[in-house]
Design a protein around this motif. Structure first.
Motif, PDB file in Angstrom:
ATOM      1  N   THR A  33     -12.255   1.393  -2.210  1.00  0.00           N
ATOM      2  CA  THR A  33     -10.842   1.014  -2.104  1.00  0.00           C
ATOM      3  C   THR A  33     -10.102   2.006  -1.219  1.00  0.00           C
ATOM      4  O   THR A  33      -9.284   1.629  -0.384  1.00  0.00           O
ATOM      5  N   SER A  34     -10.430   3.267  -1.433  1.00  0.00           N
ATOM      6  CA  SER A  34      -9.742   4.302  -0.685  1.00  0.00           C
ATOM      7  C   SER A  34     -10.086   4.219   0.807  1.00  0.00           C
ATOM      8  O   SER A  34      -9.195   4.356   1.657  1.00  0.00           O
TER       9      SER A  34
ATOM     10  N   VAL B 274      -0.005   7.646  -1.410  1.00  0.00           N
ATOM     11  CA  VAL B 274      -0.821   7.673  -0.201  1.00  0.00           C
ATOM     12  C   VAL B 274      -0.550   8.994   0.500  1.00  0.00           C
ATOM     13  O   VAL B 274       0.584   9.475   0.500  1.00  0.00           O
TER      14      VAL B 274
ATOM     15  N   ILE C 136       0.833  -1.207   0.000  1.00  0.00           N
ATOM     16  CA  ILE C 136       0.000   0.000   0.000  1.00  0.00           C
ATOM     17  C   ILE C 136       0.869   1.258   0.000  1.00  0.00           C
ATOM     18  O   ILE C 136       0.643   2.187  -0.760  1.00  0.00           O
TER      19      ILE C 136
ATOM     20  N   ARG D  13      -4.727  -3.204  -9.126  1.00  0.00           N
ATOM     21  CA  ARG D  13      -3.703  -3.257  -8.075  1.00  0.00           C
ATOM     22  C   ARG D  13      -3.351  -4.692  -7.679  1.00  0.00           C
ATOM     23  O   ARG D  13      -2.199  -5.037  -7.492  1.00  0.00           O
TER      24      ARG D  13
ATOM     25  N   LYS E 211      -8.189   1.316   2.164  1.00  0.00           N
ATOM     26  CA  LYS E 211      -6.765   1.606   2.263  1.00  0.00           C
ATOM     27  C   LYS E 211      -6.463   2.453   3.491  1.00  0.00           C
ATOM     28  O   LYS E 211      -5.669   2.063   4.353  1.00  0.00           O
ATOM     29  N   TYR E 212      -7.171   3.610   3.598  1.00  0.00           N
ATOM     30  CA  TYR E 212      -6.890   4.485   4.737  1.00  0.00           C
ATOM     31  C   TYR E 212      -7.391   3.881   6.042  1.00  0.00           C
ATOM     32  O   TYR E 212      -6.769   4.060   7.089  1.00  0.00           O
TER      33      TYR E 212
END
Lengths: 292, 277
Positions: free
Chosen positions: B9-10, A102, A97, A202, B13-14
């Motif tokens: 997804t975001s 990010v 990730i 991904r 992820k976070y």
């Protein structure tokens, strides 16, 4: 200096080779190889540290394999061994990730890695505090409505090794993470761009680009983790002293040798551990060949 | 649809990053909070309740003074400095000889260093202990120093790897000027190894600062305690006084935190280049 420059380079070379290597090789022999040889010798005796050594043959080894008190501790390694897989999976996940775009990347990198740098004794106390009745963990579980799970984290023999293995995941995950991160960042960015143009998502990028490229690093980490699981010592020793069925092989070895003065038996245990680690390492060499 | 998927997804992820950060930080935060609480406050509030008075340094004073942490820091620093400098010198000498001179046996020497990495140090403690005892080093600071020096192979690797990037033609031109091999090592190689030296300093420094069993086994004398063993002793006298123990934990952690913040970049680089190959 020492008028060295007046000598011929051939002579200088000899002097330098000898003088530069004598101390390091001496230390290597004294603290790496001599202990191993001595240990093997002790393991065949009943030595207690001061009286005369009596040769016993394989008696000590027989004790380890037949006395359940000694053999049982191998089972504790299994907890650390399985924890290792979780640890590597988490590390690989976060490394992947954080290899892409990010927000607050450096913050997350720092926070995930930092535990690895901490003092083992500090970590031990921190988690004694964490696992206390009404401690941090219980408070968090209550806050999210999972108070039903609460137990004596370090007092319940069925749970203690999960708790301790969990601490070891917490402590070492960051190390695997940073190694994976470094390995992934060495993959050229153009490959991703090309893959993205071909419509790879991904997961596919991970499966077909990242994973194969860092396969060797993964296997290396795995081996380090296996021998780490076998030689788990600090965290359980500091936190519980090996009580409640949490004694690992090394704790048992150290106690046998230093606390109970059975140096011969302790040495036999250490020799066994060494043999296992060497076997595991050579399997890794066989399977993953050109590791360097 | 695409947009929804991207948002999900975001969030995932976070969400996972925040969860990971939370798990990494929360045990430290709880200890940090407790270290500022008074005895009664500690028993009446939960571990995740912030302390009422952030300027209550009483626990820190007690931990530092009664826990003899000054002795711990002093010994740690002495051992750290001698061992780190020693490792740098020894490691770079070995790397210089093995990299620059090809001679009979140089392969075996490298092999001997490599093979030694296979021996997990913790397994040989029983036998190592006897050797340290025989040398008369038990319960002296030199027990730790010599063990940190003698078992270090990582430094040799890092230096060897780095020597590859230092061109041999530099040595040759120095030889045309009549420099001895020793001068080449001292005046050319050692200064150029600086980035590798920083790496070795950090890796070695972290290991020594955090090591527990070497000082615990080899220097039990209380005047020789280091940070690890000083902290370990908190179990006894402070028993259930967690507000003091947590302050001790924070005292041991703070130098690491400061070093980490300032050396972040080097630490990351050092660890990846040091341990991967």
């Amino acid at each position: 200096m020492f008028g060295l420059s007046r000598l011929s380079y051939e002579t200088q070379k000899k002097i330098i080779i000898v003088s530069f290597l004598v101390v390091p090789l001496g230390l290597l022999a004294l603290f790496a190889y001599l202990p191993v040889l001595n240990m093997i010798w002790y393991s065949f005796t009943d030595w207690n540290g001061y009286s005369a050594k009596e040769f016993l043959g394989f008696e000590n080894y027989k004790t380890i394999f037949t006395d359940p008190e000694y053999f049982r501790v191998f089972k504790v390694s299994l907890y650390y061994f399985f924890a290792t897989f979780i640890q590597l999976a988490i590390a690989l996940y976060f490394a992947t990730i954080l290899s892409f775009k990010v927000k607050f990347k450096n913050f997350f990198k720092g926070v995930l890695f930092f535990p690895y740098l901490l003092n083992g004794v500090a970590i031990g106390f921190m988690f004694l505090f964490f696992f206390r009745p009404d401690g941090t963990l219980d408070t968090v579980l209550t806050a999210i409505g999972l108070e039903g799970l609460i137990t004596q984290w370090l007092g319940n023999p069925n749970v203690i090794n999960y708790s301790l293995a969990g601490v070891s995941v917490w402590r070492y995950m960051g190390f695997n993470f940073i190694i994976f991160l470094g390995a992934i960042s060495s993959i050229s960015g153009e490959i991703y761009e090309a893959a993205e143009m071909d419509g790879a998502n991904r997961w596919q990028q991970f499966r077909y680009i990242i994973f194969p490229s860092i396969r060797i690093i993964i296997s290396l980490n795995l081996i380090l983790a296996i021998s780490g699981a076998l030689s788990a010592f600090e965290i359980p020793y500091i936190m519980t002293g090996g009580a409640n069925g949490s004694a690992t092989f090394v704790i048992q070895t150290v106690n046998t040798a230093f606390k109970y003065g059975k140096i011969g038996l302790g040495s036999a245990m250490a020799v066994l551990l060494l043999i296992i680690v060497v076997i595991v390492s050579s399997i890794q060499k066989k399977f993953f060949g050109e590791g360097e | 649809m695409m947009k929804l998927k991207r948002t999900l997804t975001s969030v995932g992820k976070y969400g996972s990053l925040l969860l990971g950060a939370f798990v990494a930080i929360i045990p430290i935060v709880a200890v940090f909070f407790a270290s500022f609480k008074t005895g009664t406050e500690y028993t009446t509030t939960g571990p995740l309740t912030p302390p009422s008075d952030w300027t209550n340094f009483d626990n820190y004073m007690r931990a530092f003074v009664d826990g003899n942490m000054l002795t711990g820091f002093k010994n740690t620093v002495i051992i750290l400095i001698i061992s780190v400098i020693g490792t740098t010198i020894i490691g770079s000498m070995v790397a210089f000889v093995l990299h620059r001179f090809k001679f009979k046996g140089s392969q075996y020497i490298l092999g001997a260093f490599l093979l030694a990495t296979l021996i997990p140090a913790v397994t040989t403690q029983v036998a190592t202990f006897q050797i340290v005892h025989t040398l008369g080093l038990f319960n002296t600071i030199w027990a730790a120093v010599i063990l940190y020096l003698g078992t270090d192979i990582i430094a040799v690797y890092i230096f060897l790897q780095f020597m590859d990037s230092i061109s041999v033609s530099l040595d040759e031109s120095a030889m045309l000027d009549g420099a001895s091999y020793f001068t080449i090592y001292r005046k050319i190689i050692l200064p150029l190894l600086k980035p590798a030296v920083v790496t070795v300093f950090i890796i070695k420094g972290v290991n020594i600062y955090n090591d527990f069993y070497t000082p615990f086994l080899y220097m039990p004398k209380s005047s020789l305690q280091v940070i690890s063993t000083a902290l370990f002793k908190f179990q006894g006298p402070f028993g259930a006084q967690w507000e003091v123990i947590t302050a001790g934990v924070m005292i041991a952690i703070i130098p690491t935190l400061i070093a980490f913040i300032f050396l972040q970049k080097y630490i990351y680089n050092g660890l990846t280049s040091g341990s991967v190959k």
